[in-house]
Design a protein around this motif. Structure first.
Motif, PDB file in Angstrom:
ATOM      1  N   GLN A 185       6.239   6.477 -17.110  1.00  0.00           N
ATOM      2  CA  GLN A 185       5.503   7.645 -17.610  1.00  0.00           C
ATOM      3  C   GLN A 185       4.023   7.336 -17.863  1.00  0.00           C
ATOM      4  OE1 GLN A 185       7.931   6.005 -19.079  1.00  0.00           O
ATOM      5  NE2 GLN A 185       7.687   5.822 -21.293  1.00  0.00           N
ATOM      6  N   TYR A 186       3.680   6.040 -17.961  1.00  0.00           N
ATOM      7  CA  TYR A 186       2.280   5.670 -18.196  1.00  0.00           C
ATOM      8  C   TYR A 186       1.432   5.721 -16.917  1.00  0.00           C
ATOM      9  CZ  TYR A 186       3.504   3.999 -22.911  1.00  0.00           C
ATOM     10  OH  TYR A 186       3.929   3.909 -24.204  1.00  0.00           O
ATOM     11  N   ILE A 187       2.088   5.804 -15.791  1.00  0.00           N
ATOM     12  CA  ILE A 187       1.310   5.856 -14.535  1.00  0.00           C
ATOM     13  C   ILE A 187       0.857   7.296 -14.305  1.00  0.00           C
ATOM     14  CG2 ILE A 187       1.338   5.392 -12.029  1.00  0.00           C
ATOM     15  CD1 ILE A 187       1.772   2.837 -13.579  1.00  0.00           C
ATOM     16  N   LYS A 188      -0.395   7.553 -14.675  1.00  0.00           N
ATOM     17  CA  LYS A 188      -0.964   8.895 -14.500  1.00  0.00           C
ATOM     18  C   LYS A 188      -1.728   8.948 -13.176  1.00  0.00           C
ATOM     19  CE  LYS A 188      -0.185   9.911 -18.992  1.00  0.00           C
ATOM     20  NZ  LYS A 188       1.134  10.377 -19.304  1.00  0.00           N
ATOM     21  N   THR A 189      -1.896  10.167 -12.705  1.00  0.00           N
ATOM     22  CA  THR A 189      -2.552  10.327 -11.399  1.00  0.00           C
ATOM     23  C   THR A 189      -3.961   9.704 -11.338  1.00  0.00           C
ATOM     24  OG1 THR A 189      -1.280  12.343 -11.176  1.00  0.00           O
ATOM     25  CG2 THR A 189      -3.023  12.015  -9.578  1.00  0.00           C
ATOM     26  N   PRO A 190      -4.822   9.914 -12.361  1.00  0.00           N
ATOM     27  CA  PRO A 190      -6.159   9.286 -12.261  1.00  0.00           C
ATOM     28  C   PRO A 190      -6.074   7.756 -12.155  1.00  0.00           C
ATOM     29  CG  PRO A 190      -6.101  10.892 -14.049  1.00  0.00           C
ATOM     30  CD  PRO A 190      -4.697  10.736 -13.579  1.00  0.00           C
ATOM     31  N   LEU A 191      -5.127   7.153 -12.904  1.00  0.00           N
ATOM     32  CA  LEU A 191      -4.974   5.698 -12.835  1.00  0.00           C
ATOM     33  C   LEU A 191      -4.524   5.290 -11.427  1.00  0.00           C
ATOM     34  CD1 LEU A 191      -4.703   2.836 -14.141  1.00  0.00           C
ATOM     35  CD2 LEU A 191      -2.342   3.432 -14.696  1.00  0.00           C
ATOM     36  N   ALA A 192      -3.538   6.017 -10.890  1.00  0.00           N
ATOM     37  CA  ALA A 192      -3.028   5.686  -9.552  1.00  0.00           C
ATOM     38  C   ALA A 192      -4.145   5.820  -8.508  1.00  0.00           C
ATOM     39  CB  ALA A 192      -1.852   6.597  -9.206  1.00  0.00           C
ATOM     40  N   GLY A 193      -4.978   6.860  -8.655  1.00  0.00           N
ATOM     41  CA  GLY A 193      -6.102   7.049  -7.729  1.00  0.00           C
ATOM     42  C   GLY A 193      -7.119   5.929  -7.866  1.00  0.00           C
ATOM     43  N   ALA A 194      -7.394   5.561  -9.116  1.00  0.00           N
ATOM     44  CA  ALA A 194      -8.384   4.496  -9.357  1.00  0.00           C
ATOM     45  C   ALA A 194      -7.904   3.171  -8.755  1.00  0.00           C
ATOM     46  CB  ALA A 194      -8.617   4.346 -10.858  1.00  0.00           C
ATOM     47  N   MET A 195      -6.604   2.910  -8.833  1.00  0.00           N
ATOM     48  CA  MET A 195      -6.092   1.637  -8.313  1.00  0.00           C
ATOM     49  C   MET A 195      -6.229   1.562  -6.786  1.00  0.00           C
ATOM     50  SD  MET A 195      -5.541  -0.126 -10.884  1.00  0.00           S
ATOM     51  CE  MET A 195      -4.507  -1.566 -10.753  1.00  0.00           C
ATOM     52  N   ILE A 196      -6.104   2.715  -6.134  1.00  0.00           N
ATOM     53  CA  ILE A 196      -6.314   2.717  -4.669  1.00  0.00           C
ATOM     54  C   ILE A 196      -7.771   2.348  -4.378  1.00  0.00           C
ATOM     55  CG2 ILE A 196      -6.368   4.179  -2.592  1.00  0.00           C
ATOM     56  CD1 ILE A 196      -4.108   5.816  -3.847  1.00  0.00           C
ATOM     57  N   PHE A 197      -8.649   2.901  -5.188  1.00  0.00           N
ATOM     58  CA  PHE A 197     -10.071   2.623  -5.028  1.00  0.00           C
ATOM     59  C   PHE A 197     -10.356   1.129  -5.273  1.00  0.00           C
ATOM     60  CE2 PHE A 197     -14.596   3.078  -6.246  1.00  0.00           C
ATOM     61  CZ  PHE A 197     -15.023   3.713  -5.088  1.00  0.00           C
ATOM     62  N   VAL A 198      -9.681   0.562  -6.275  1.00  0.00           N
ATOM     63  CA  VAL A 198      -9.860  -0.874  -6.575  1.00  0.00           C
ATOM     64  C   VAL A 198      -9.427  -1.710  -5.366  1.00  0.00           C
ATOM     65  CG1 VAL A 198      -9.075  -2.787  -8.037  1.00  0.00           C
ATOM     66  CG2 VAL A 198      -9.624  -0.584  -9.072  1.00  0.00           C
ATOM     67  N   LEU A 244       0.815  -1.216   0.000  1.00  0.00           N
ATOM     68  CA  LEU A 244       0.000   0.000   0.000  1.00  0.00           C
ATOM     69  C   LEU A 244       0.848   1.265   0.000  1.00  0.00           C
ATOM     70  CD1 LEU A 244      -3.082  -0.366   2.367  1.00  0.00           C
ATOM     71  CD2 LEU A 244      -3.044   0.104  -0.066  1.00  0.00           C
ATOM     72  N   SER A 245       1.984   1.221   0.723  1.00  0.00           N
ATOM     73  CA  SER A 245       2.840   2.416   0.751  1.00  0.00           C
ATOM     74  C   SER A 245       3.326   2.716  -0.660  1.00  0.00           C
ATOM     75  CB  SER A 245       4.009   2.237   1.712  1.00  0.00           C
ATOM     76  OG  SER A 245       4.966   1.361   1.166  1.00  0.00           O
ATOM     77  N   GLY A 246       3.616   1.652  -1.427  1.00  0.00           N
ATOM     78  CA  GLY A 246       4.033   1.841  -2.810  1.00  0.00           C
ATOM     79  C   GLY A 246       2.887   2.365  -3.667  1.00  0.00           C
ATOM     80  N   VAL A 247       1.707   1.825  -3.440  1.00  0.00           N
ATOM     81  CA  VAL A 247       0.541   2.221  -4.244  1.00  0.00           C
ATOM     82  C   VAL A 247       0.201   3.698  -4.005  1.00  0.00           C
ATOM     83  CG1 VAL A 247      -1.938   1.823  -4.540  1.00  0.00           C
ATOM     84  CG2 VAL A 247      -0.388  -0.109  -4.383  1.00  0.00           C
ATOM     85  N   ILE A 248       0.287   4.130  -2.757  1.00  0.00           N
ATOM     86  CA  ILE A 248       0.044   5.547  -2.447  1.00  0.00           C
ATOM     87  C   ILE A 248       1.202   6.384  -3.007  1.00  0.00           C
ATOM     88  CG2 ILE A 248      -0.243   7.264  -0.581  1.00  0.00           C
ATOM     89  CD1 ILE A 248      -2.582   5.432  -0.426  1.00  0.00           C
ATOM     90  N   GLY A 249       2.407   5.835  -2.897  1.00  0.00           N
ATOM     91  CA  GLY A 249       3.591   6.523  -3.418  1.00  0.00           C
ATOM     92  C   GLY A 249       3.459   6.785  -4.916  1.00  0.00           C
ATOM     93  N   LEU A 250       2.833   5.859  -5.626  1.00  0.00           N
ATOM     94  CA  LEU A 250       2.628   6.027  -7.071  1.00  0.00           C
ATOM     95  C   LEU A 250       1.707   7.209  -7.354  1.00  0.00           C
ATOM     96  CD1 LEU A 250       2.245   2.314  -8.252  1.00  0.00           C
ATOM     97  CD2 LEU A 250       4.056   3.896  -8.892  1.00  0.00           C
ATOM     98  N   LEU A 251       0.718   7.371  -6.496  1.00  0.00           N
ATOM     99  CA  LEU A 251      -0.210   8.496  -6.668  1.00  0.00           C
ATOM    100  C   LEU A 251       0.568   9.816  -6.551  1.00  0.00           C
ATOM    101  CD1 LEU A 251      -3.338   9.297  -6.753  1.00  0.00           C
ATOM    102  CD2 LEU A 251      -3.110   9.624  -4.315  1.00  0.00           C
ATOM    103  N   ILE A 252       1.449   9.866  -5.560  1.00  0.00           N
ATOM    104  CA  ILE A 252       2.167  11.122  -5.313  1.00  0.00           C
ATOM    105  C   ILE A 252       3.264  11.340  -6.353  1.00  0.00           C
ATOM    106  CG2 ILE A 252       3.538  12.399  -3.603  1.00  0.00           C
ATOM    107  CD1 ILE A 252       1.789  10.586  -1.575  1.00  0.00           C
TER     108      ILE A 252
END
Lengths: 397, 445
Positions: free
Chosen positions: B284-297, B197-205
């Protein structure tokens, strides 16, 4: 409510240590929790007034962001400090706490989300005010109102928990069981007294704030004097309001002449004199802590008497001594908590007193306390795993 | 007087009160696991920044820290006691059992919390106000304190599933209750999830900083991808160990939905492996909306069903395999002097022994039979099942559809004899069986 029922509601596992210790810890930690509740309420409320002055007044321009920040940190601390009295009350007054929670089950659920929404909106207020001077007025007011409502809900749980004679009527009025969890009770004068304390608390805070910044060259004498005098005004007026509401509350429940009640009155008078003179606000704060402890003890006395009159004494709660876990708590609380929190607070104090970057590595106290904290935490982990493995091997091999 | 320590009942229509705890619990798990994982990640980044003199990492840490502060410490610190509160309203005796066994453990955890809450403000706000070495020490101590909170709560929530050995029942000792066979696998399973999870949140930031510093954003996205992969691997690895330490009743429940659970977990593993791989190979393909959506998933498809399953697998118990979900003590715990309440309930009936049953319902008569049946059904079943015809959460209607009174009674008799391992062995007097059956039949599921 019949004593036999109250006694049957106690947990059959008994309490793991002497009840008086839980009672003392309850009084102590509730006072700490309440201190930050009052500081949060006071600084939030004053900061909202400040948003109207912030744009034009150079003093409020500097002070208001600090008040908002104080409110923000105080909410976090009041939440974490609130866990402790919640824990200890459930150990010795479990009948009261669980009945109040089940009767007000819906409010319990609402309380959590009220607090979340109120606190998130407070962050919104913080950022809006950071962006534009005097900004976020409306959000600030809404968040303040929501957080006050959360406080009222908490008051409901506390009041319902000390009404054992009415529980049955609340749960099954006229014999019809109501499982909806919408029970709500208030004691207006008691609540008014508790809330009124926010005014003197923020007053004394401002005196401390002024004293703390008086050594900093980047804060003018005018600023220091203004904040001190505002603190004095708020402190004096607030204490007078609190004294009146306290007397009314005590009269209402017939405790005014009780020695503890009189001790609180004396404490308030002493506080009033100290606040008015404002010679050393740090000493005033010490007296405030003592008065907070007395008020916490008063609340406990009221509850204790209500329950004792019904035949429920916490001192007769069966004890099943549990030594290893209390040893763990005491060591962690006194050694790790003591050293660790001392480190954090020393650092915060010195950073606050310092202009620019503070070099903690050159400060003996900060360096030593930091090293000790880390060493204690590592040792704690070693003991934890060692203890766990010993128990597990012992039980499975 | 023969009474047992049962409390008033709180029932949330259509869903049941346990469901409310589930909602708060799911949010808390996301926030609290993120906070511990992020504390570890923070220490790693601070170490790297200090050792390699990477001053460019500090702004990232500050951003991450602010997010952590608002997300984890606002939501996490409120929903933590929130679980406790809602659990108290839904299962007062379950919480009471935990409190009276583990009050000192909880009090110890509280010391860590106090350290963490003060620490997180210093960590974030002093990042450019104190020297780097002292700040590094602060991040290390913060990570240790965060792991400490996990180390303390894990034994308590593992005990909710079961003590793991018979020792606790004989000694009543908190140590025997805390360190069960389930505790350590459960701990490492959660540590894996926290790292992930720390990585997943880190991706968002990291994805949100792309505009300010593309190079750093890509570097950190890659790093977060690796960290998430490591965490994900640990989750899978320790999940195997964890499952092996669960009691038979948990496996009985698990087996009911095993195929679906395994299938959904395989899909999740594939989706997240691809996501983490993408972060490593094409940051570069990891965009903020995708990172946010993955947290939601993770929240909706990972934590919610996972925690629901864990709660189901505990059935019929709510704590320590001695308290049923319907707040009845079901076995002796000699070490604590606790006695099973099942014999007295079988003899006198729930209406007689529950102190909060009003006088007019204490004795079943033809006039009050339906009302008594309704109350008995709520007292016995509603902690796990919603009762209405339109009930949503594990509704009784799905289990008893089309059944008449005799059919329902037959099931109640079987339950009283312990026919279902995941249901309470609740034997009642004949008139109470009859009132429950009559009430349920009257609902015409």
């Amino acid at each position: 409510m019949d004593a036999s029922i109250l006694l049957a509601l106690r947990d059959p596992a008994g309490v793991p240590f002497y009840p008086v210790v839980f009672q003392a810890l309850y009084v102590l930690t509730w006072a700490l929790h309440a201190a930050f509740v009052l500081l949060a309420l006071g600084s939030m409320g004053l900061s909202i007034v400040g948003t109207f002055k912030q744009k034009s007044d150079p003093i409020w321009k500097v002070m208001n962001p600090h008040l908002i920040q104080t409110g923000k940190i105080s909410i976090s601390i009041l939440i974490v400090l609130g866990v402790a009295p919640l824990l200890f009350t459930q150990v010795i007054y479990d009948p009261n706490w669980y009945v109040a929670n089940t009767l007000s089950g819906m409010w319990v659920f609402i309380f959590i989300y009220t607090l979340i929404v109120g606190y998130i909106m407070y962050y919104w207020y913080y950022y809006a005010n950071k962006k534009i001077e005097g900004g976020g007025k409306l959000i600030g007011i809404i968040s303040f109102a929501i957080l006050v409502f959360a406080g009222i809900l908490m008051h409901n749980f506390a009041v319902t928990s000390i009404m054992p004679n009415d529980w049955m009527q609340m749960y099954a009025p006229n014999g019809v069981v109501d499982t909806s969890g919408w029970t709500f009770n208030m004691e207006i004068i008691r609540l008014a007294f508790m809330v009124s304390l926010a005014v003197p608390v923020v007053g004394i805070f401002l005196q401390n704030y002024s004293r703390f910044l008086s050594t900093r060259a980047d804060f003018s004498k005018e600023f220091v004097d203004y904040t001190a005098s505002l603190g004095t005004k708020l402190g004096v007026v607030g204490l007078l309001i609190s004294a009146v509401t306290f007397a009314l509350w005590m009269l209402q429940i017939d405790y005014l002449l009780h020695p503890l009640s009189l001790a609180i009155v004396v404490g308030v008078v002493v506080l009033l004199l100290l606040v008015k003179q404002n010679k050393n606000s740090y000493i005033t704060t010490g007296v405030l802590v003592v008065v907070a402890l007395l008020i916490s003890a008063m609340r406990e006395l009221i509850r204790f008497d209500i329950m004792a009159n019904l035949g429920y004494s916490i001192y007769e709660y069966p004890v099943n001594l549990e030594i290893p876990s209390i040893v763990m708590f005491l060591f962690t609380f006194l050694i790790m908590g003591g050293v660790g929190v001392a480190w954090l607070l020393t650092m915060a104090w010195k950073v606050g007193k310092n202009q620019g970057v503070f070099d903690g590595s050159k400060d003996v106290a900060v360096t030593k306390l930091g090293n000790y904290t880390l060493a204690i935490m590592v040792l704690w982990m070693v003991v934890y795993f060692g203890w766990g493995m010993f128990i597990l091997f012992n039980n499975i091999l | 007087m023969d009474i047992i320590g049962q409390f008033p009942l709180f029932y949330f229509p259509e869903y049941g009160s346990a469901w409310m705890m589930g909602v708060t619990g799911t949010i808390h798990i996301l926030a609290s696991h993120t906070s511990v994982g992020a504390a570890m990640l923070f220490a790693f980044l601070a170490y790297k920044a200090y050792k390699e003199n990477r001053t460019d990492l500090y702004p990232y840490m500050k951003k991450y820290g602010m997010f952590l502060l608002i997300f984890s410490y606002v939501i996490g610190s409120i929903t933590g006691p929130g679980i406790w509160y809602t659990a108290t309203a839904a299962s007062p005796r379950g919480i009471s059992a935990l409190i009276h066994n583990f009050v000192w453990v909880w009090a110890t955890e509280w010391v860590f919390f106090v350290y963490e809450v003060i620490g997180v403000f210093l960590l974030v706000y002093f990042i450019d106000k104190i020297d780097k070495k002292t700040h590094l020490k602060l991040t290390f101590s913060f990570a240790l304190a965060s792991v400490g909170t996990l180390a303390l709560i894990i034994g308590i929530i593992s005990f909710m599933m079961w003590p793991g050995t018979e020792a606790y029942y004989a000694t009543g000792s908190a140590s025997d209750a805390f360190f069960g066979t389930n505790t350590f696998p459960h701990m490492f399973l959660r540590i894996g999830f926290m790292i992930m999870l720390s990585g997943v949140i880190g991706l968002l930031i990291s994805s949100a900083m792309r505009k300010e510093n593309l190079e750093l954003s890509n570097e950190l996205t890659k790093k977060m991808g690796y960290i998430s992969m490591l965490g994900g691997f640990l989750v899978l690895f320790f999940f195997m160990w964890y499952m092996g330490t669960l009691p038979d009743n948990a496996h009985a429940v698990f087996n009911v939905t095993k195929a679906d659970v395994i299938q959904s977990r395989i899909i999740l593993t594939i989706v997240f492996s691809l996501y983490f791989l993408l972060a490593v190979v094409k940051p570069q393909y990891i965009k903020t909306p995708l990172a946010g959506a993955m947290i939601f998933v993770i929240l909706i498809a990972g934590i919610w069903p996972g925690e629901k399953l864990r709660e189901s697998m505990r059935k019929p118990y709510v704590a320590g395999q001695y308290i049923y979900s319907n707040q009845i003590i079901s076995r002796d715990v000699a070490g604590k002097g606790i006695k099973s309440e099942l014999p007295i309930i079988a003899k006198k009936g729930l209406l007689q022994v529950n102190p909060f049953v009003p006088q007019n319902l204490k004795v079943i008569t033809p006039e009050n039979k339906l009302a008594a049946g309704e109350l008995l059904t709520k007292m016995s079943c509603s902690n796990c099942h919603s009762l209405e015809k339109t009930g949503k959460y594990r509704p009784l209607k799905d289990r008893l559809v089309g059944m008449d009174k005799d059919g329902i009674k037959g099931i109640l008799y079987a339950m009283g004899q312990g026919a279902f391992p995941y249901m309470p062995t609740l034997e009642l007097p004949e008139d109470e069986y009859d009132a429950i059956a009559e009430y349920i039949a009257s609902l015409k599921y």
